[in-house]
Design a protein around this motif. Structure first.
Motif, PDB file in Angstrom:
ATOM      1  N   LYS A  77     -97.217 -33.158  15.461  1.00 31.96           N
ATOM      2  CA  LYS A  77     -97.788 -33.614  14.190  1.00 31.96           C
ATOM      3  C   LYS A  77     -98.549 -32.538  13.423  1.00 31.96           C
ATOM      4  N   PHE A  78     -98.467 -31.274  13.873  1.00 35.95           N
ATOM      5  CA  PHE A  78     -99.100 -30.210  13.091  1.00 35.95           C
ATOM      6  C   PHE A  78     -98.305 -29.981  11.815  1.00 35.95           C
ATOM      7  N   LEU A  79     -99.011 -29.961  10.701  1.00 34.14           N
ATOM      8  CA  LEU A  79     -98.402 -29.625   9.416  1.00 34.14           C
ATOM      9  C   LEU A  79     -98.641 -28.146   9.162  1.00 34.14           C
ATOM     10  N   LYS A  90    -104.818 -29.832  -5.145  1.00 33.20           N
ATOM     11  CA  LYS A  90    -104.425 -31.061  -4.470  1.00 33.20           C
ATOM     12  C   LYS A  90    -102.920 -31.055  -4.335  1.00 33.20           C
ATOM     13  N   LEU A  91    -102.468 -31.406  -3.175  1.00 31.69           N
ATOM     14  CA  LEU A  91    -101.045 -31.373  -2.895  1.00 31.69           C
ATOM     15  C   LEU A  91    -100.421 -32.748  -3.050  1.00 31.69           C
ATOM     16  N   PHE A 131    -104.106 -27.273   7.292  1.00 26.16           N
ATOM     17  CA  PHE A 131    -104.261 -28.658   7.701  1.00 26.16           C
ATOM     18  C   PHE A 131    -104.773 -28.726   9.140  1.00 26.16           C
ATOM     19  N   GLY A 132    -105.687 -29.649   9.373  1.00 26.99           N
ATOM     20  CA  GLY A 132    -106.029 -29.991  10.740  1.00 26.99           C
ATOM     21  C   GLY A 132    -104.904 -30.827  11.329  1.00 26.99           C
ATOM     22  N   ALA A 133    -104.943 -31.001  12.641  1.00 23.14           N
ATOM     23  CA  ALA A 133    -103.880 -31.752  13.321  1.00 23.14           C
ATOM     24  C   ALA A 133    -104.004 -33.250  13.098  1.00 23.14           C
ATOM     25  N   TYR A 177    -106.875 -36.018   3.703  1.00 24.87           N
ATOM     26  CA  TYR A 177    -105.610 -36.666   3.403  1.00 24.87           C
ATOM     27  C   TYR A 177    -105.387 -37.759   4.436  1.00 24.87           C
ATOM     28  N   PHE A 198     -91.534 -31.267   4.822  1.00 24.09           N
ATOM     29  CA  PHE A 198     -92.114 -31.844   3.610  1.00 24.09           C
ATOM     30  C   PHE A 198     -92.149 -30.800   2.504  1.00 24.09           C
ATOM     31  N   TYR A 251     -93.449 -27.414   3.958  1.00 22.80           N
ATOM     32  CA  TYR A 251     -94.226 -27.575   5.173  1.00 22.80           C
ATOM     33  C   TYR A 251     -93.320 -28.112   6.276  1.00 22.80           C
ATOM     34  N   PHE A 256    -110.590 -31.189   1.568  1.00 24.92           N
ATOM     35  CA  PHE A 256    -110.015 -32.494   1.243  1.00 24.92           C
ATOM     36  C   PHE A 256    -109.814 -33.297   2.519  1.00 24.92           C
ATOM     37  N   PHE A 300     -96.970 -34.603  -1.992  1.00 26.14           N
ATOM     38  CA  PHE A 300     -95.876 -34.411  -1.055  1.00 26.14           C
ATOM     39  C   PHE A 300     -94.671 -35.274  -1.398  1.00 26.14           C
ATOM     40  N   GLY A 301     -93.506 -34.757  -1.062  1.00 25.01           N
ATOM     41  CA  GLY A 301     -92.309 -35.580  -1.029  1.00 25.01           C
ATOM     42  C   GLY A 301     -92.341 -36.448   0.223  1.00 25.01           C
ATOM     43  N   SER A 302     -91.386 -37.329   0.351  1.00 22.98           N
ATOM     44  CA  SER A 302     -91.393 -38.301   1.443  1.00 22.98           C
ATOM     45  C   SER A 302     -90.877 -37.724   2.760  1.00 22.98           C
ATOM     46  N   GLN A 319     -93.582 -30.270   9.894  1.00 26.30           N
ATOM     47  CA  GLN A 319     -94.420 -31.054  10.796  1.00 26.30           C
ATOM     48  C   GLN A 319     -93.636 -31.295  12.082  1.00 26.30           C
ATOM     49  N   LYS A 339     -94.605 -41.265   7.218  1.00 23.83           N
ATOM     50  CA  LYS A 339     -94.741 -41.119   5.770  1.00 23.83           C
ATOM     51  C   LYS A 339     -95.327 -39.749   5.450  1.00 23.83           C
ATOM     52  N   GLU A 340     -95.337 -39.448   4.164  1.00 24.00           N
ATOM     53  CA  GLU A 340     -95.923 -38.185   3.745  1.00 24.00           C
ATOM     54  C   GLU A 340     -97.439 -38.285   3.649  1.00 24.00           C
ATOM     55  N   PRO A 341     -98.142 -37.168   3.809  1.00 28.77           N
ATOM     56  CA  PRO A 341     -99.597 -37.182   3.605  1.00 28.77           C
ATOM     57  C   PRO A 341     -99.922 -37.465   2.138  1.00 28.77           C
ATOM     58  N   LEU A 378    -103.334 -37.633  -0.652  1.00 26.27           N
ATOM     59  CA  LEU A 378    -104.733 -37.283  -0.844  1.00 26.27           C
ATOM     60  C   LEU A 378    -105.615 -38.526  -0.799  1.00 26.27           C
TER      61      LEU A 378
END
Lengths: 114, 111
Positions: A41-43, A102-103, B101-103, B36, A90, A35, B34, A105-107, A37, B42-44, B46
């Motif tokens: 901030k859009f993923l 469910k995802l 994903f939403g923003a 998140y 990410f 992913y 979901f 994520f790495g850091s 970002q 940091k990472e997202p 859940l």
């Protein structure tokens, strides 16, 4: 133990260079993702691999080439870096199917192209 | 129309307040939903899944309204540590699973 680990955490480089980001997951998941970002901030999903096979490629320039040597690894190689590539990347993994998407994520890898 | 839309906020609330976020999605064939949470830099991670019957996890309640194509997240008794960005995630199965994903909605909880 980190479930999804990616390296490096920070990457600062010049335009035109080639760089790689590595990702590994120890969750036994079948599917891995990259992913992006951006500053807004859009993923956005870039790629998805299931058992080493590419299943999603979301209109990403050819300069981006994912490689999955096995289902626990998904690396991202970027050629001829451009200013617009600056973002946080990410890696993520999931176990596909039956609502188990469910995802994890790495850091993240903060890429800055100068 | 974006596939998943959220009010970006920010929502500024005092500790102890109740706050609710909504998220709308455009694909009526969407199957999984979901929330998140993403802390700054940091990472997202859940937070919770969202089911048609609604589900609760402590101070957090998630609801899904398929007819109106929206999901919601309610946080009761807000804590300072709830300050974060909350991302709505929708998964559809149209020729393969696709996660959107939403923003995100930014929440600040103040003392």
């Amino acid at each position: 133990d980190t479930a999804v680990s990616q390296t490096p955490k920070y990457l600062v480089t010049q335009m035109g260079n080639d760089k790689s980001i590595k990702c590994e997951q120890n969750l036994g998941h079948d599917t891995m993702y990259w992913y992006k970002q951006d500053s807004k901030k859009f993923l956005k999903i870039m790629f998805s691999y299931n058992n080493k096979e590419l299943i999603i490629n979301e209109t990403v320039p050819n300069r981006f080439s994912p490689k999955s040597p096995d289902k626990a690894h998904l690396n991202l190689h970027i050629n001829s870096l451009e200013l617009g590539d600056s973002a946080v990347y990410f890696c993520a993994s999931s176990q596909q199917g039956q609502g188990l998407e469910k995802l994890f994520f790495g850091s993240g890898t903060q890429l800055s192209v100068l | 129309r974006k596939e998943v839309e959220q009010d970006p906020g920010p929502f500024n609330v005092p500790e102890g307040a109740t706050v609710a976020f909504n998220c709308t999605y455009s694909n009526s064939a969407s199957q999984s939903f979901f929330w998140y949470r993403q802390d700054c830099r940091k990472e997202p991670k859940l937070l919770m899944s969202v089911y048609s019957s609604g589900n609760e996890d402590g101070r957090f309640t998630a609801q899904l309204n398929r007819a109106s194509q929206y999901i919601s997240l309610l946080i009761r008794d807000s804590k300072l540590s709830d300050s974060a960005t909350y991302l709505c995630v929708v998964i559809g199965n149209t020729g393969g699973f696709k996660t959107i994903f939403g923003a995100g909605t930014r929440l600040f909880v103040k003392a």
